[in-house]
Design an enzyme around this catalytic site. Structure first.
Site, PDB file in Angstrom:
ATOM      1  N   GLY A 175       0.817  -1.220   0.000  1.00  0.00           N
ATOM      2  CA  GLY A 175       0.000   0.000   0.000  1.00  0.00           C
ATOM      3  C   GLY A 175       0.851   1.271   0.000  1.00  0.00           C
ATOM      4  O   GLY A 175       0.363   2.334  -0.371  1.00  0.00           O
ATOM      5  N   GLU A 203       1.668   1.786  -3.582  1.00  0.00           N
ATOM      6  CA  GLU A 203       0.391   2.177  -4.216  1.00  0.00           C
ATOM      7  C   GLU A 203       0.020   3.622  -3.889  1.00  0.00           C
ATOM      8  O   GLU A 203      -0.420   4.369  -4.770  1.00  0.00           O
ATOM      9  CB  GLU A 203      -0.724   1.210  -3.767  1.00  0.00           C
ATOM     10  CG  GLU A 203      -0.562  -0.171  -4.383  1.00  0.00           C
ATOM     11  CD  GLU A 203      -1.495  -1.204  -3.783  1.00  0.00           C
ATOM     12  OE1 GLU A 203      -1.531  -1.339  -2.546  1.00  0.00           O
ATOM     13  OE2 GLU A 203      -2.204  -1.872  -4.546  1.00  0.00           O
ATOM     14  N   GLU A 208       2.572  -8.291  -1.618  1.00  0.00           N
ATOM     15  CA  GLU A 208       1.305  -8.915  -1.205  1.00  0.00           C
ATOM     16  C   GLU A 208       1.289 -10.420  -1.479  1.00  0.00           C
ATOM     17  O   GLU A 208       0.727 -11.205  -0.716  1.00  0.00           O
ATOM     18  CB  GLU A 208       0.118  -8.256  -1.938  1.00  0.00           C
ATOM     19  CG  GLU A 208      -0.216  -6.851  -1.474  1.00  0.00           C
ATOM     20  CD  GLU A 208       0.575  -5.757  -2.166  1.00  0.00           C
ATOM     21  OE1 GLU A 208       1.572  -6.078  -2.843  1.00  0.00           O
ATOM     22  OE2 GLU A 208       0.217  -4.582  -2.030  1.00  0.00           O
TER      23      GLU A 208
HETATM   24  N1  DAK Z   1       1.792  -3.917   9.137  1.00  0.00           N
HETATM   25  C1  DAK Z   1       1.870  -3.913  10.496  1.00  0.00           C
HETATM   26  N2  DAK Z   1       3.007  -3.757  11.170  1.00  0.00           N
HETATM   27  C2  DAK Z   1       4.143  -3.585  10.458  1.00  0.00           C
HETATM   28  C3  DAK Z   1       4.149  -3.565   9.057  1.00  0.00           C
HETATM   29  C4  DAK Z   1       2.897  -3.740   8.376  1.00  0.00           C
HETATM   30  N3  DAK Z   1       2.766  -3.670   7.055  1.00  0.00           N
HETATM   31  N4  DAK Z   1       5.418  -3.405   8.634  1.00  0.00           N
HETATM   32  C5  DAK Z   1       6.162  -3.296   9.741  1.00  0.00           C
HETATM   33  N5  DAK Z   1       5.396  -3.410  10.853  1.00  0.00           N
HETATM   34  C6  DAK Z   1       5.828  -3.373  12.223  1.00  0.00           C
HETATM   35  C7  DAK Z   1       6.560  -4.653  12.627  1.00  0.00           C
HETATM   36  O1  DAK Z   1       5.637  -5.646  12.966  1.00  0.00           O
HETATM   37  C8  DAK Z   1       7.378  -4.174  13.814  1.00  0.00           C
HETATM   38  O2  DAK Z   1       6.532  -4.080  14.945  1.00  0.00           O
HETATM   39  P1  DAK Z   1       7.038  -4.549  16.425  1.00  0.00           P
HETATM   40  O3  DAK Z   1       7.458  -5.965  16.272  1.00  0.00           O
HETATM   41  O4  DAK Z   1       8.202  -3.633  16.730  1.00  0.00           O
HETATM   42  O5  DAK Z   1       5.849  -4.342  17.305  1.00  0.00           O
HETATM   43  C9  DAK Z   1       7.750  -2.764  13.429  1.00  0.00           C
HETATM   44  O6  DAK Z   1       6.815  -2.357  12.409  1.00  0.00           O
HETATM   45  C10 DAK Z   1       9.156  -2.661  12.844  1.00  0.00           C
HETATM   46  O7  DAK Z   1       9.252  -3.585  11.768  1.00  0.00           O
HETATM   47  P2  DAK Z   1      10.455  -4.644  11.651  1.00  0.00           P
HETATM   48  O8  DAK Z   1      10.994  -5.007  12.997  1.00  0.00           O
HETATM   49  O9  DAK Z   1       9.982  -5.755  10.792  1.00  0.00           O
HETATM   50  O10 DAK Z   1      11.559  -3.772  10.902  1.00  0.00           O
HETATM   51  P3  DAK Z   1      12.703  -4.283   9.918  1.00  0.00           P
HETATM   52  O11 DAK Z   1      13.587  -3.111   9.677  1.00  0.00           O
HETATM   53  O12 DAK Z   1      13.335  -5.538  10.446  1.00  0.00           O
HETATM   54  O13 DAK Z   1      11.974  -4.678   8.570  1.00  0.00           O
HETATM   55  C11 DAK Z   1      10.374  -4.337   6.750  1.00  0.00           C
HETATM   56  C12 DAK Z   1      11.321  -3.670   7.803  1.00  0.00           C
HETATM   57  C13 DAK Z   1       9.581  -3.172   6.080  1.00  0.00           C
HETATM   58  C14 DAK Z   1      11.206  -5.038   5.691  1.00  0.00           C
HETATM   59  C15 DAK Z   1       9.445  -5.324   7.463  1.00  0.00           C
HETATM   60  O14 DAK Z   1       8.841  -4.671   8.582  1.00  0.00           O
HETATM   61  C16 DAK Z   1       8.367  -5.839   6.554  1.00  0.00           C
HETATM   62  O15 DAK Z   1       8.615  -6.725   5.738  1.00  0.00           O
HETATM   63  N6  DAK Z   1       7.150  -5.321   6.754  1.00  0.00           N
HETATM   64  C17 DAK Z   1       5.965  -5.797   6.070  1.00  0.00           C
HETATM   65  C18 DAK Z   1       5.974  -5.391   4.614  1.00  0.00           C
HETATM   66  C19 DAK Z   1       4.687  -5.864   3.949  1.00  0.00           C
HETATM   67  O16 DAK Z   1       4.566  -7.044   3.664  1.00  0.00           O
HETATM   68  N7  DAK Z   1       3.768  -4.941   3.861  1.00  0.00           N
HETATM   69  C20 DAK Z   1       2.384  -5.263   3.560  1.00  0.00           C
HETATM   70  C21 DAK Z   1       2.221  -5.373   2.094  1.00  0.00           C
HETATM   71  S1  DAK Z   1       0.584  -5.941   1.772  1.00  0.00           S
HETATM   72  C22 DAK Z   1      -6.602  -4.691   0.794  1.00  0.00           C
HETATM   73  C23 DAK Z   1      -6.112  -3.489   1.193  1.00  0.00           C
HETATM   74  C24 DAK Z   1      -4.788  -3.226   1.074  1.00  0.00           C
HETATM   75  C25 DAK Z   1      -3.926  -4.167   0.564  1.00  0.00           C
HETATM   76  C26 DAK Z   1      -4.420  -5.372   0.137  1.00  0.00           C
HETATM   77  C27 DAK Z   1      -5.761  -5.652   0.243  1.00  0.00           C
HETATM   78  N8  DAK Z   1      -7.965  -5.002   1.043  1.00  0.00           N
HETATM   79  C28 DAK Z   1      -8.615  -4.321   2.137  1.00  0.00           C
HETATM   80  C29 DAK Z   1      -8.529  -6.193   0.567  1.00  0.00           C
HETATM   81  C30 DAK Z   1      -2.515  -3.920   0.632  1.00  0.00           C
HETATM   82  C31 DAK Z   1      -1.714  -4.848   1.206  1.00  0.00           C
HETATM   83  C32 DAK Z   1      -0.324  -4.569   1.522  1.00  0.00           C
HETATM   84  O17 DAK Z   1       0.146  -3.456   1.601  1.00  0.00           O
END
Ligand code: DAK
Length: 260
Positions: free
Chosen positions: A111, A114, A134
């Site tokens: 997002g 996006e 995603e």
């Molecule tokens: N959501 C919630 N918390 C998140 C987060 C996320 N997207 N990204 C990071 N955090 C949180 C982590 O859980 C962590 O929290 P604590 O453990 O400290 O409580 C904190 O932020 C710091 O993150 P990290 O410890 O993981 O930090 P690093 O530097 O090690 O890693 C990272 C950074 C950005 C590589 C990693 O945090 C990561 O991979 N994050 C997730 C990336 C991701 O997969 N994002 C989501 C993409 S899916 C829809 C609506 C929207 C969408 C789809 C459908 N509908 C309603 C149907 C869109 C979807 C997406 O965006």
């Protein structure tokens, strides 16, 4: 509306919306998206706002995606609502009759990429990272990622990113045309504000018509698109700003656009 997840300021005609959940890397939850929609609507309605910047607080992230914690427990009806709110809000930014720049100061995943693509331009810090991960969570982009990415960087590259779930660093994002400019992290906001202020000094009606023609001509057949451009261009002749711009050129002075 009182904001809990964003900061909203206006300086010298430039509105700055800052995503402000740094502990969660500014992950986008439904409350934040609602606040974004409210703030962008305020920008649309306020004639004193002539340009918009979106950025993230902290040094690590623009938006690290939709909030996975919130999404995990969503019922399909909640997911649909969240998705529609996101689409409406991003389209509001894209079609805002004022220019917008995403100042991407770190992770812009899912997002986050996006949201940045709904802006007219993307300026990135050297540590910015983009991607549509995603697929790794068992879903697909839900806020226009499959559509805007292919339009911006081409179908082959978009498929590589959406199907492969990988990340692009700032340099690669620049090479493929996702990013307009790259700056050292410490200079990103200063440079983005400088450019936004330049945009804020442009004649507002011509800006509105230019965006309208670019946005709505893009998907039309060429003859219809050119016709749209002709109509948008000819409407500029009803403004005082066109008179001022042409007179200033002939008088060899800087134009002073008033927005009339
Ligand atoms: N959501 C919630 N918390 C998140 C987060 C996320 N997207 N990204 C990071 N955090 C949180 C982590 O859980 C962590 O929290 P604590 O453990 O400290 O409580 C904190 O932020 C710091 O993150 P990290 O410890 O993981 O930090 P690093 O530097 O090690 O890693 C990272 C950074 C950005 C590589 C990693 O945090 C990561 O991979 N994050 C997730 C990336 C991701 O997969 N994002 C989501 C993409 S899916 C829809 C609506 C929207 C969408 C789809 C459908 N509908 C309603 C149907 C869109 C979807 C997406 O965006």
């Amino acid at each position: 509306m009182e904001y809990k997840n964003i900061l909203f300021t206006v300086e010298e005609g430039v509105a700055i919306i800052t995503f402000n959940r740094p502990k969660a890397l500014n992950a986008m939850n439904s409350e934040m998206m609602g606040e974004l929609q409210d703030a962008v609507t305020a920008c649309k309605d306020d004639d004193n706002v002539r340009a918009l910047i979106l950025t993230g607080s902290g040094e690590k992230a623009f938006i690290a995606g939709a909030d996975i914690t919130e999404m995990q427990n969503m019922e399909p009806q909640d997911a649909l609502k969240f998705m529609e709110l996101g689409h409406e809000t991003l389209r509001l930014i894209e079609t805002l009759p004022k220019p917008s720049i995403a100042a991407i100061n770190g992770f812009a995943l899912g997002g986050g990429t996006e949201t940045s693509m709904a802006c007219d331009m993307r300026f990135a810090s050297e540590n910015a990272r983009f991607g549509q991960p995603e697929i790794l969570l068992g879903l697909i982009p839900g806020w226009g990622g499959t559509q805007r990415l292919s339009r911006l960087i081409g179908m082959g590259r978009a498929k590589e990113i959406v199907l492969g779930g990988g990340q692009l660093d700032a340099q690669r994002a620049y090479e493929v045309g996702l990013v307009n400019k790259i700056y050292p992290a410490g200079q990103l906001m200063e440079e983005t504000k400088k450019f936004a202020k330049k945009l804020a000094g442009m004649p507002p009606f011509a800006i509105k018509m230019a965006k309208h023609s670019l946005n709505f001509g893009y998907d039309l057949a060429f003859d219809n698109a050119i016709r749209l451009e002709v109509e948008c261009c000819s409407q500029c002749f009803s403004t005082k700003d066109l008179k001022e711009g042409t007179t200033a050129f002939l008088e060899k002075r800087k134009a002073n656009f008033t927005g009339r």
